[in-house]
Design an enzyme around this catalytic site. Structure first.
Site, short mmCIF file in Angstrom:
data_model
loop_
_atom_site.label_atom_id
_atom_site.label_comp_id
_atom_site.label_asym_id
_atom_site.label_seq_id
_atom_site.Cartn_x
_atom_site.Cartn_y
_atom_site.Cartn_z
N ARG A 72 18.47 -14.47 -75.34
CA ARG A 72 18.07 -14.26 -76.69
C ARG A 72 17.92 -12.67 -76.88
O ARG A 72 18.10 -11.89 -78.12
CB ARG A 72 16.65 -14.87 -76.74
CG ARG A 72 15.86 -14.83 -78.14
CD ARG A 72 14.81 -15.65 -78.30
NE ARG A 72 13.57 -15.25 -77.30
CZ ARG A 72 12.34 -15.62 -77.45
NH1 ARG A 72 12.15 -16.88 -78.08
NH2 ARG A 72 11.44 -15.12 -76.58
N LYS A 171 14.08 -10.64 -82.11
CA LYS A 171 12.95 -10.22 -81.63
C LYS A 171 12.98 -8.84 -81.57
O LYS A 171 12.88 -8.24 -80.44
CB LYS A 171 12.80 -10.83 -80.34
CG LYS A 171 11.06 -11.29 -79.79
CD LYS A 171 10.94 -12.12 -78.76
CE LYS A 171 9.66 -11.88 -78.20
NZ LYS A 171 8.35 -12.08 -79.03
N GLU A 204 5.55 -20.64 -88.50
CA GLU A 204 5.10 -20.37 -87.19
C GLU A 204 3.95 -19.66 -87.05
O GLU A 204 3.54 -18.99 -88.38
CB GLU A 204 6.28 -19.67 -86.33
CG GLU A 204 6.66 -18.14 -86.83
CD GLU A 204 7.81 -17.38 -85.72
OE1 GLU A 204 7.86 -17.89 -84.78
OE2 GLU A 204 8.20 -16.59 -86.38
N1 PMP Z 1 7.01 -16.93 -82.49
C1 PMP Z 1 6.99 -15.69 -82.24
C2 PMP Z 1 6.77 -14.74 -83.49
C3 PMP Z 1 6.81 -15.00 -81.27
O1 PMP Z 1 6.52 -13.72 -81.14
C4 PMP Z 1 6.56 -15.78 -79.91
C5 PMP Z 1 6.49 -15.05 -78.70
N2 PMP Z 1 7.51 -14.78 -78.14
C6 PMP Z 1 7.09 -17.12 -80.11
C7 PMP Z 1 7.03 -17.82 -81.45
C8 PMP Z 1 7.24 -18.28 -78.92
O2 PMP Z 1 8.50 -17.87 -78.41
P1 PMP Z 1 8.54 -18.01 -76.59
O3 PMP Z 1 8.09 -19.54 -76.34
O4 PMP Z 1 9.69 -17.68 -76.49
O5 PMP Z 1 7.76 -17.22 -76.16
#
Ligand code: PMP
Length: 305
Positions: A72, A171, A204
């Site tokens: 990622r 990200k 989200e």
């Molecule tokens: N959405 C956002 C905006 C985030 O910052 C995160 C944290 N990284 C997640 C979802 C959850 O992703 P992950 O399970 O990969 O931590």
């Protein structure tokens, strides 16, 4: 490419426990004391949020889904024309070395790649080398009682970034979109807030993905709803499928949230956490439900396994 790792310390030997326990930070191939871990104020990561990052966890010394986090990170970097000056294997080794040198078993790991120091203009061509930073520190989870009682969240008025402007799948170091929504949540007394996308659909939360349970099946927004493709989200989808719980990735509205039997969030730091109230409405019975509890148990078994 970075040379072999060098551990640097600014403290002289025998300076006592504090020096011995000083956290070591990885910067561009060197492990330096936390106090000496510095980058330029001209770095475009600081000036413009120009860079990418990852948040990872280690359990009992093992990094959870390291390859997926690195994939990622590399995708995020590619999307913003940023070349990471290391191989993925070297990055994986550096993450493990940073954990080991700090004697950490259960840790939160932050991986940051900035555009590097440049001029005061936007032009990324006028920057020096990208800076690679790895911080491994102790994890700060939400208070334990919230996993038993469940969270209350509110919907933020700040809409999630339009995917055609800045895709949430990247990200990036520019997290203001999420921070503005987080502030709205905090002002309402909630530590998380729900974000809708530009179409008004559920996207989200500010740092977590969202799942609903209805009639024994899971539903979660698809990645084209403008969300980060969470690593924990994917792990939970797999766990549900193994438990013969049907999972649908489908567009969801706030109405779907309000009438759900159960709701929970997933994220690297949060793991799996129940949500029992959204916009002052109790979800289902108003208590963490059986499917949420089952998935929490299975997630714990997975990460410790
Ligand atoms: N959405 C956002 C905006 C985030 O910052 C995160 C944290 N990284 C997640 C979802 C959850 O992703 P992950 O399970 O990969 O931590």
């Amino acid at each position: 490419m970075f040379p072999a790792m060098v551990v640097q310390t600014s403290k002289s030997p025998g300076q006592g426990d504090a020096a011995a326990t000083s956290l070591k930070i990885f910067i561009n191939g060197r492990l330096v004391d936390k106090e000496d871990a510095k980058i330029s104020v001209y770095d475009h990561g600081l000036l413009y949020g120009d860079g990418v990052f990852e948040g990872l966890r280690s359990y009992a010394g093992r990094v959870f889904r390291l390859e997926q986090h690195l994939a990622r990170l590399w995708d995020s970097a590619k999307a913003i024309w940023l070349e990471i000056p290391m191989t993925r294997q070297a990055m994986a080794d550096a993450v493990n070395d940073t954990l080991k040198v700090n004697g950490l078993e259960d840790a939160y790991i932050r991986l940051v790649v900035t555009r590097g120091a440049g001029s005061l203009g936007l032009d990324p061509n006028r920057t020096s080398d990208p800076q690679v930073i790895i911080i491994a520190d102790r994890i700060q989870l939400y208070p334990r009682e919230l996993y038993e009682k469940g969270l209350e969240i509110v919907t933020a008025s700040t809409v999630r970034n339009h995917p055609a402007a800045l895709n949430a799948r990247v990200k990036s170091l520019n997290y203001l979109n999420n921070i503005l929504a987080k502030i709205e949540g905090l002002q309402a007394g909630c530590i998380e807030a729900l974000m809708l996308n530009h179409k008004g659909e559920v996207a989200e939360c500010t740092g977590d993905n969202i799942f609903l349970v209805r009639a024994g099946a899971l539903a979660t927004p698809p990645t084209d709803a403008g969300i980060l493709e969470g690593i924990t989200r994917q792990a939970v989808i797999e766990l549900a499928q193994q438990a013969k719980i049907h999972v649908r990735e489908m567009p969801l509205t706030r109405h779907d949230v309000y009438v759900a039997d159960e709701c929970f969030l997933t994220g690297t730091a949060a793991e799996v956490i129940p949500v029992v109230k959204v916009d002052s409405r109790p979800i289902g019975s108003g208590e963490p439900g059986p499917i949420t509890r089952k998935l929490i148990d299975r997630f714990h078994a997975l990460v410790r396994g």
